[in-house]
Design a protein around this motif. Structure first.
Motif, PDB file in Angstrom:
ATOM      1  N   LEU A 193       0.799  -1.305  -0.173  1.00  0.00           N
ATOM      2  CA  LEU A 193      -0.021  -0.103   0.027  1.00  0.00           C
ATOM      3  C   LEU A 193       0.808   1.385  -0.116  1.00  0.00           C
ATOM      4  CD1 LEU A 193      -2.860   1.217   0.408  1.00  0.00           C
ATOM      5  CD2 LEU A 193      -2.371   1.336   2.663  1.00  0.00           C
ATOM      6  N   ILE A 194       1.863   1.208   1.029  1.00  0.00           N
ATOM      7  CA  ILE A 194       2.693   2.266   1.054  1.00  0.00           C
ATOM      8  C   ILE A 194       3.332   2.726  -0.303  1.00  0.00           C
ATOM      9  CG2 ILE A 194       4.766   3.277   2.129  1.00  0.00           C
ATOM     10  CD1 ILE A 194       3.561   1.877   4.780  1.00  0.00           C
ATOM     11  N   VAL A 223       0.603   3.404  -3.408  1.00  0.00           N
ATOM     12  CA  VAL A 223      -0.182   4.670  -2.946  1.00  0.00           C
ATOM     13  C   VAL A 223       0.756   5.760  -2.815  1.00  0.00           C
ATOM     14  CG1 VAL A 223      -2.047   5.892  -1.919  1.00  0.00           C
ATOM     15  CG2 VAL A 223      -2.324   3.366  -2.717  1.00  0.00           C
ATOM     16  N   PHE A 224       1.440   5.707  -1.673  1.00  0.00           N
ATOM     17  CA  PHE A 224       2.171   6.920  -1.104  1.00  0.00           C
ATOM     18  C   PHE A 224       3.490   7.153  -1.940  1.00  0.00           C
ATOM     19  CE2 PHE A 224      -0.993   5.744   2.186  1.00  0.00           C
ATOM     20  CZ  PHE A 224      -1.420   7.232   2.619  1.00  0.00           C
TER      21      PHE A 224
END
Lengths: 333, 333
Positions: B20-21, B24-25
């Motif tokens: 996820l990191i 997305v980030f």
């Protein structure tokens, strides 16, 4: 007793919030360098001085016309540094993500945050994510801390304010508050209503060259009326607002329909500045020459010590603007 | 599709969270200075260099034996700076407070936070509070950002790690994880189980004088096994943990009863260090001379490139320690 528990009014930017902050946070954490709320504070580092600020974001809905919680978190933090006379350089980002949030929405929000940071010239240097259980999150909360460098020129401070100083605002008020409210409640009234959320760096930096600049603040939670009350609490002077406060027609219409006072509505891309009377026109001219400031207006003056916060009405009367106590508005930021 | 929504496993410190990191980030925010997760990163300011880190806290219950969300937020942030070779100087604090929280509890937590900050020598410089609606908050979430100054000596970095280096830990593992879990679930098993949450500055600073120091990390979410996986992802080397990992008897008993592996349990006051083999005994001696480090142990070594993360068992076998995927444990920090 009800007073023993946190209420929504503890978050509205008004009296209950100030008391909670004073009685719980400042009492335990107080010190020369503590600033719980508001603009940025100086910190000494490696022999130099930096400015630091922090802000939490809980806006609902997460996306609204003119912005989203991601771009808002950048603008809010950058603006706290800007009004303190600093240039934002770095941000840290905390995301509390609720189980069940759509990843595509998270992705849009982070992309928007990244664009806002690039546009404002700040780097997101460190981040952290926490996932909270379904039903314990509101979808997404963000917390951002900004670090910046003090710019040359005036060090704006509420202590510099004196009776007779002029108040100016860089543009129309309430656009953000109304845009978010309508996006949330779905009154079928959106039309051209968009948040004003934006970086205010271009507005704050040139004012630092004016000796007569006293103080700047971005009127977020609680709006212009709450900035006026902050000035009164901190300086002891009254604040006399004028009927010249710029409010766009659709914002005014919605306020009349729903019974809201635009003076209490949040802006996220405006600056209120207090300027010595003799430089107020010059400051206004500086702002009006910028695209972000072309609707800048003089909106009042600092009154005598001990006076209240009042709005002078068009017919020559005046109306007391009370400090927020209970929520006059749905929570929006 | 299930994969389109945030799940609790996106927050457990394992593979889903990393993905996820990254996806997305890091994809939107990536840059030389971005560190989404983990320890502190350098920022250039006023010609000098500072270190910055940020962390969110969602622990349930808010108070537990040995600490609370307030002291934990200080220790977690201070420790991220400490393991990066910095001395923490300033903190910012964001509080997301749920409507209905008892003010007396908030007061205890803020008092505890203030004491932890004083003890760690950091100043809380800026803060912000937001109140969220009942049912949208988990009582209280905190986000803290820490700013510190780099200390002289080695700049610990995962890039310095080489095959054959030793791993050491400053004390017993899993105390925080088990203490919080028992406080939450009320198994009637508390007894002497207390969180190990504490500042690790006294442990990290003296190790910076050792040329052979490679890397330090505080094993929080996902425990020692997750630190080992981070090393493997970042360096490409395997990690061989030994059966010498110190686990206190009551923690071991609870783990056996409930089926948890102490290698995955969070600590909040321990340091894992990677040290050149020839200085490992010296590093251990430094730690054991300190009250916080008297149970320090050698717990393994860096394996060859391409190897996995394994635990060598007392009988001479080995057991693969997988990266966390789904939650093996209730969420605790």
């Amino acid at each position: 007793m009800e007073d023993d528990y946190i209420a929504l009014a503890h978050g509205n930017g008004g009296r209950f919030m100030r008391e909670l902050i004073d009685e719980v946070f400042v009492r335990h954490l107080g010190g020369d360098e503590l600033d719980v709320e508001a603009d940025a504070v100086p910190i000494a580092l490696n022999g130099g001085e930096a400015m630091i600020t922090t802000d939490g974001f809980t806006v609902q809905p997460l996306e609204f016309p003119g912005g989203d919680i991601g771009s808002l978190s950048v603008h809010g933090t950058v603006n706290d540094l800007a009004v303190a006379g600093a240039r934002p350089r770095y941000l840290t980002l905390n995301a509390f993500i609720e189980e069940g949030l759509e990843i595509a929405q998270l992705d849009r929000i982070v992309a928007s945050l990244a664009k806002a940071a690039r546009d404002a010239g700040v780097k997101v240097s460190a981040g952290d994510t926490k996932v909270v259980r379904r039903g314990e999150g509101g979808g997404l909360y963000l917390a951002t801390t900004g670090v910046g460098e003090r710019l040359p020129g005036v060090k704006p401070s509420i202590d510099r304010i004196a009776e007779g100083d002029a108040l100016i605002v860089s543009g129309s008020v309430g656009d953000h508050g109304i845009a978010v409210m309508l996006a949330r409640e779905d009154f079928g009234l959106r039309g051209e209503l968009r948040s004003d959320a934006a970086s205010v760096m271009a507005l704050t930096e040139p004012l630092l060259a004016l000796d007569g600049l006293r103080f700047m603040r971005d009127p977020t939670r609680g709006g212009i009326a709450s900035v006026a009350h902050e000035i009164r609490w901190a300086s002891g002077f009254g604040v006399r607002l004028a009927a010249t406060i710029p409010v766009r027609d659709p914002v005014q219409s919605v306020c009349e329909m729903l019974g809201y006072d635009p003076c209490y509505l949040a802006c996220e891309g405006r600056v209120v500045a207090v300027v010595a009377e003799e430089q107020a026109d010059e400051a206004l001219a500086v702002w009006r020459a910028l695209p972000q400031g072309r609707n800048a207006e003089r909106i009042g003056r600092i009154g005598a010590a001990g006076e209240r916060v009042v709005l002078e009405t068009p017919l020559g009367g005046e109306r007391l603007l009370e400090a927020l106590e209970d929520d006059p508005l749905p929570r929006i930021c």
